[in-house]
Design an enzyme around this catalytic site. Structure first.
Site, PDB file in Angstrom:
ATOM      1  N   ASN A 248       0.832  -1.212   0.000  1.00 26.55           N
ATOM      2  CA  ASN A 248       0.000   0.000   0.000  1.00 26.55           C
ATOM      3  C   ASN A 248       0.866   1.262   0.000  1.00 26.55           C
ATOM      4  O   ASN A 248       0.653   2.188   0.779  1.00 26.55           O
ATOM      5  CB  ASN A 248      -0.952   0.004   1.205  1.00 26.55           C
TER       6      ASN A 248
ATOM      7  N   HIS B 217     -10.216   4.809   6.592  1.00 30.11           N
ATOM      8  CA  HIS B 217     -10.700   3.495   6.162  1.00 30.11           C
ATOM      9  C   HIS B 217     -12.170   3.286   6.511  1.00 30.11           C
ATOM     10  O   HIS B 217     -12.887   2.601   5.771  1.00 30.11           O
ATOM     11  CB  HIS B 217      -9.868   2.383   6.797  1.00 30.11           C
TER      12      HIS B 217
END
Length: 486
Positions: free
Chosen positions: A321, A357
């Protein structure tokens, strides 16, 4: 009629492969990036910038509508608000603060009103990408109004002297290679790409990136296939059942490690597939290597070899990521230097990452665990480096293979451990699973600061002169690193 046939086909295919309809729509959208990339290469490349902006904007809007219908209006509204903010007060601290609050607030509100007890592919999926992209844009305009000498090298590379045009912002926001799932990239990269800076230097035509792009697609397809197979044999919900509870502790931990590995393959596959489309367009051009070969890793989100061979948590973080981590490093962590405490800055950054998130408690548990895990690893490595005897022992030809296997197994198991919250999301699920393994990871990592303090006071105690010398050396290394970063 055609729409009904498409919906029926997608539903039928989703049932056959054991996936949800939204997941198949999203996956189809990622694959559509390839024909769109070839259309761009053959018909749009080299055209005036505004023509390219319109092409990318229309493609992104169409893909968003294909997946989420009229919820595409959310991204349009968000872009309009941020652009109005840039026109009104762009380049000021107030613009940065308001953009950060509005973008993240809009996203969190969306999570609140759409969330269920599972992971859902909704319009919030691309919107979380857009949240960072638009916030970074406002930061870059702000940096562009500051004295260049006051900026760090990475800030200088993305700073914008003027507010971009509306069409440029739309094309940048909706670029089909980055809108749905990322990767993140600054407007300055997009601008250079549109202006032809990444084209074929010899022919002046589209970049010679077809083979690298298709290679990335192939790897992505392999990883999605492995994920699908692994997910069937190691489902996450198995860990909340009675059969899992009856296993021995070592069996539970081994299952968690294997399950976590497959769980991450889903993200890796998506990133590689979308990166391949970006490579085809030329967006990812990153100069040449020492042999003069073109590099196409400008938007890379996972370093596969490093990820698969990593034996430390930091290596995993540094290979996974990448674009989101770099965004958080640049626009959050480094901007908190005024706090004068790197641990606080690290904690705030991880909290921001958790909020970005979603609102499920599992996200916060995941990032709460990352903090002590990484710090524990740093403490252990520091003590090994300070002790020549221990360092030689770890690197001894007879000891090293055993040491490597232990580290590898430890990292894989306890990489899956925090992912329990990240993937399964709800308190009821992660609480039950952690209870089944006696909260062993929490006890190990959260008790480490106390254990480390006791060890330093006893078996790791060093002479005062040695402590002072090490402190001076450590400070020199920190100063050198800060100077290099700036």
């Amino acid at each position: 009629m055609a729409s009904g046939l498409m919906d029926g086909f997608i539903a039928s295919f989703a049932e056959k492969v054991g996936a949800t309809v939204p997941a198949i729509r999203l996956f189809s959208s990622l694959l559509l990036g390839y024909p769109l990339a070839f259309i761009y290469r053959n018909f749009i490349f080299g055209k005036p910038s505004n023509v390219q902006h319109v092409f990318f904007a229309l493609c992104g809007l169409w893909l968003c509508y294909f997946n989420f219908g009229f919820n595409v209006l959310h991204s349009i509204a968000n872009i309009v608000v941020i652009y109005a903010l840039l026109l009104a007060i762009g380049g000021t601290q107030l613009s940065v603060a308001l953009a950060f609050i509005f973008n993240l607030g809009y996203l969190v509100a969306a999570y609140y009103f759409t969330a269920t007890d599972g992971y859902d592919i909704r319009w919030t999926t691309p919107h979380c990408v857009l949240c960072l992209r638009l916030t970074g844009l406002v930061f870059d305009v702000y940096d562009g109004r500051k004295d260049r000498k006051s900026l760090s090298s990475d800030q200088q590379s993305t700073a914008l002297d003027t507010v971009p045009s509306p069409l440029e912002v739309l094309g940048y926001s909706y670029h089909f290679g980055g809108f749905m799932t990322g990767p993140q990239f600054p407007l300055k990269r997009y601008r250079g790409f549109v202006e032809g800076a990444f084209g074929n230097k010899q022919t002046g035509g589209p970049p010679a990136s077809i083979i690298p792009g298709m290679r990335r697609l192939s790897l992505g397809v392999v990883y999605i296939a492995v994920y699908q197979v692994g997910h069937q044999f190691f489902p996450g919900l198995y860990m909340v059942g009675d059969e899992f509870a009856s296993l021995h502790l070592w069996q539970k931990l081994l299952y968690i490690g294997i399950w976590g590995k497959f769980a991450l393959y889903k993200y890796i596959a998506v990133w590689m597939i979308v990166e391949g489309a970006c490579i085809l367009t030329g967006l990812t051009y990153n100069g040449t290597d020492q042999n003069g070969n073109d590099l196409w890793d400008g938007c890379i989100n996972v370093k596969l070899v490093k990820f698969e061979t990593a034996t430390t948590f930091q290596e995993k973080i540094d290979s996974f990521n990448l674009n989101t981590n770099l965004w958080m490093l640049k626009y959050v962590y480094k901007r908190l230097r005024f706090l004068g405490h790197k641990e606080i800055s690290q904690a705030v950054t991880l909290f921001t990452l958790a909020v970005w998130h979603g609102i499920h408690s599992g996200y916060y548990m995941n990032f709460a665990l990352e903090f002590p895990i990484v710090n524990m690893e740093k403490d252990i490595q520091r003590e090994v480096d300070r002790n020549p005897t221990l360092k030689r022992l770890c690197n001894h030809p007879l000891v090293y293979p055993v040491h490597w296997v232990f580290r590898k197994m430890f990292v894989e198991v306890f990489l899956g451990y925090p992912l329990i919250g990240f993937v399964l999301l709800t308190y009821e699920r992660w609480y039950k699973i952690y209870s089944e393994v006696y909260w062993c990871g929490h006890i190990l990592f959260f008790s480490w600061p106390l254990v480390y303090m006791l060890l330093k006071a006893t078996v790791l105690k060093r002479p005062k002169a040695k402590v002072e010398k090490d402190a001076q050396m450590q400070q020199k290394l920190v100063d050198a690193k800060v100077e290099k970063t700036d």
